[in-house]
Design a protein around this motif. Sequence first.
Motif, mmCIF file in Angstrom:
data_model
loop_
_atom_site.group_PDB
_atom_site.id
_atom_site.type_symbol
_atom_site.label_atom_id
_atom_site.label_comp_id
_atom_site.label_asym_id
_atom_site.label_seq_id
_atom_site.Cartn_x
_atom_site.Cartn_y
_atom_site.Cartn_z
ATOM 1 N N THR A 169 -1.777 7.351 1.385
ATOM 2 C CA THR A 169 -2.493 6.143 1.870
ATOM 3 C C THR A 169 -2.313 5.175 0.814
ATOM 4 O OG1 THR A 169 -3.835 7.382 3.218
ATOM 5 C CG2 THR A 169 -4.531 5.135 2.987
ATOM 6 N N LEU A 170 -2.930 5.672 -0.506
ATOM 7 C CA LEU A 170 -2.797 4.843 -1.664
ATOM 8 C C LEU A 170 -1.538 4.352 -2.227
ATOM 9 C CD1 LEU A 170 -4.910 3.443 -3.628
ATOM 10 C CD2 LEU A 170 -4.631 5.502 -5.220
ATOM 11 N N SER A 171 -0.573 5.260 -1.973
ATOM 12 C CA SER A 171 0.753 4.817 -2.394
ATOM 13 C C SER A 171 1.391 3.693 -1.553
ATOM 14 C CB SER A 171 1.741 6.342 -2.259
ATOM 15 O OG SER A 171 1.240 7.164 -3.086
ATOM 16 N N LYS A 172 0.874 3.956 -0.277
ATOM 17 C CA LYS A 172 1.482 2.831 0.640
ATOM 18 C C LYS A 172 0.856 1.433 0.301
ATOM 19 C CE LYS A 172 2.128 5.610 4.666
ATOM 20 N NZ LYS A 172 1.585 5.973 5.946
ATOM 21 N N VAL A 173 -0.457 1.418 -0.188
ATOM 22 C CA VAL A 173 -1.030 0.112 -0.601
ATOM 23 C C VAL A 173 -0.440 -0.284 -2.235
ATOM 24 C CG1 VAL A 173 -3.247 -0.866 -1.582
ATOM 25 C CG2 VAL A 173 -3.184 0.677 0.424
ATOM 26 N N ALA A 174 0.008 0.839 -2.817
ATOM 27 C CA ALA A 174 0.326 0.546 -4.195
ATOM 28 C C ALA A 174 1.846 -0.311 -3.955
ATOM 29 C CB ALA A 174 0.625 1.591 -4.955
ATOM 30 N N GLU A 175 2.629 0.203 -3.014
ATOM 31 C CA GLU A 175 3.854 -0.461 -2.672
ATOM 32 C C GLU A 175 3.744 -1.788 -2.251
ATOM 33 O OE1 GLU A 175 7.150 0.452 -2.890
ATOM 34 O OE2 GLU A 175 6.360 2.102 -4.254
ATOM 35 N N GLN A 176 2.789 -2.023 -1.545
ATOM 36 C CA GLN A 176 2.555 -3.314 -0.992
ATOM 37 C C GLN A 176 2.022 -4.150 -1.909
ATOM 38 O OE1 GLN A 176 -0.671 -2.822 1.781
ATOM 39 N NE2 GLN A 176 0.529 -2.064 3.615
ATOM 40 N N ALA A 177 1.442 -3.823 -3.082
ATOM 41 C CA ALA A 177 0.897 -4.663 -4.114
ATOM 42 C C ALA A 177 2.269 -4.935 -4.912
ATOM 43 C CB ALA A 177 -0.035 -3.745 -5.136
ATOM 44 N N LYS A 178 3.039 -4.093 -5.095
ATOM 45 C CA LYS A 178 4.396 -4.168 -5.994
ATOM 46 C C LYS A 178 5.194 -5.425 -5.303
ATOM 47 C CE LYS A 178 5.394 0.294 -7.452
ATOM 48 N NZ LYS A 178 6.299 1.389 -7.231
ATOM 49 N N THR A 179 5.050 -5.637 -4.136
ATOM 50 C CA THR A 179 6.009 -6.580 -3.304
ATOM 51 C C THR A 179 5.350 -7.836 -3.462
ATOM 52 O OG1 THR A 179 5.040 -6.150 -1.197
ATOM 53 C CG2 THR A 179 7.049 -5.007 -1.660
ATOM 54 N N MET A 180 4.019 -8.026 -3.759
ATOM 55 C CA MET A 180 3.032 -9.321 -3.881
ATOM 56 C C MET A 180 3.500 -9.947 -5.337
ATOM 57 S SD MET A 180 -0.418 -8.285 -2.331
ATOM 58 C CE MET A 180 -0.953 -9.901 -1.961
ATOM 59 N N LYS A 181 3.455 -11.280 -5.188
ATOM 60 C CA LYS A 181 3.966 -12.001 -6.495
ATOM 61 C C LYS A 181 2.511 -12.513 -6.829
ATOM 62 C CE LYS A 181 8.558 -13.586 -5.585
ATOM 63 N NZ LYS A 181 9.439 -14.808 -5.661
ATOM 64 N N MET A 182 2.448 -12.243 -8.179
ATOM 65 C CA MET A 182 0.967 -12.815 -8.817
ATOM 66 C C MET A 182 1.494 -14.238 -9.458
ATOM 67 S SD MET A 182 -1.189 -10.587 -8.058
ATOM 68 C CE MET A 182 -2.463 -10.903 -9.011
ATOM 69 N N ILE A 183 0.725 -15.143 -9.317
ATOM 70 C CA ILE A 183 0.845 -16.584 -9.837
ATOM 71 C C ILE A 183 0.303 -16.552 -11.302
ATOM 72 C CG2 ILE A 183 0.532 -18.732 -9.460
ATOM 73 C CD1 ILE A 183 0.531 -18.462 -6.471
ATOM 74 N N GLU A 184 1.151 -16.893 -11.932
ATOM 75 C CA GLU A 184 0.481 -17.011 -13.459
ATOM 76 C C GLU A 184 -0.727 -18.337 -13.465
ATOM 77 O OE1 GLU A 184 0.986 -14.952 -16.011
ATOM 78 O OE2 GLU A 184 2.069 -13.737 -14.682
#
Length: 136
Positions: free
Chosen positions: A102-117
């Motif tokens: 479950t946490l790995s799935k959330v981690a994958e979603q977090a990877k695809t999100m772009k963080m704005i500087e």
Amino acid sequence: VSQSRYGVIQECVHKLSATTFVQAIEQPTLAILVPILERGLKERSYATRRRTSIICENMCKLIEDPSHVKPFLPTLLPMLEKVKNETSDPEVREVCNRSYTTLSKVAEQAKTMKMIEPDHVIEMLSEIIKDEIIDE
């Protein structure tokens, strides 16, 4: 670890496991809970490890913004992986595996999100303000 400290961690995990989380889990909540969860996963007691894994899994299901969990992934993922791979109790391994997945799935979603500087945000806001001033 002294006996009194040992009891405190078990009590915290026990109380957390009895808590029904109904709101989305955000970064401030994780900042408070992750150290407790980390300690719970390090405990010798299989029951405490199992409860801690269940808490992790349930909290992951309530994370609406995966970027909130990103700073805590380097702590939680390796801990869950270690417990699921090294614990001899099959039930604890199964629960830990579910939590890890479950946490790995959330981690994958977090990877695809772009963080704005922050600098980019300032630049964008400056342009908007500048355009507003020119239009007036």
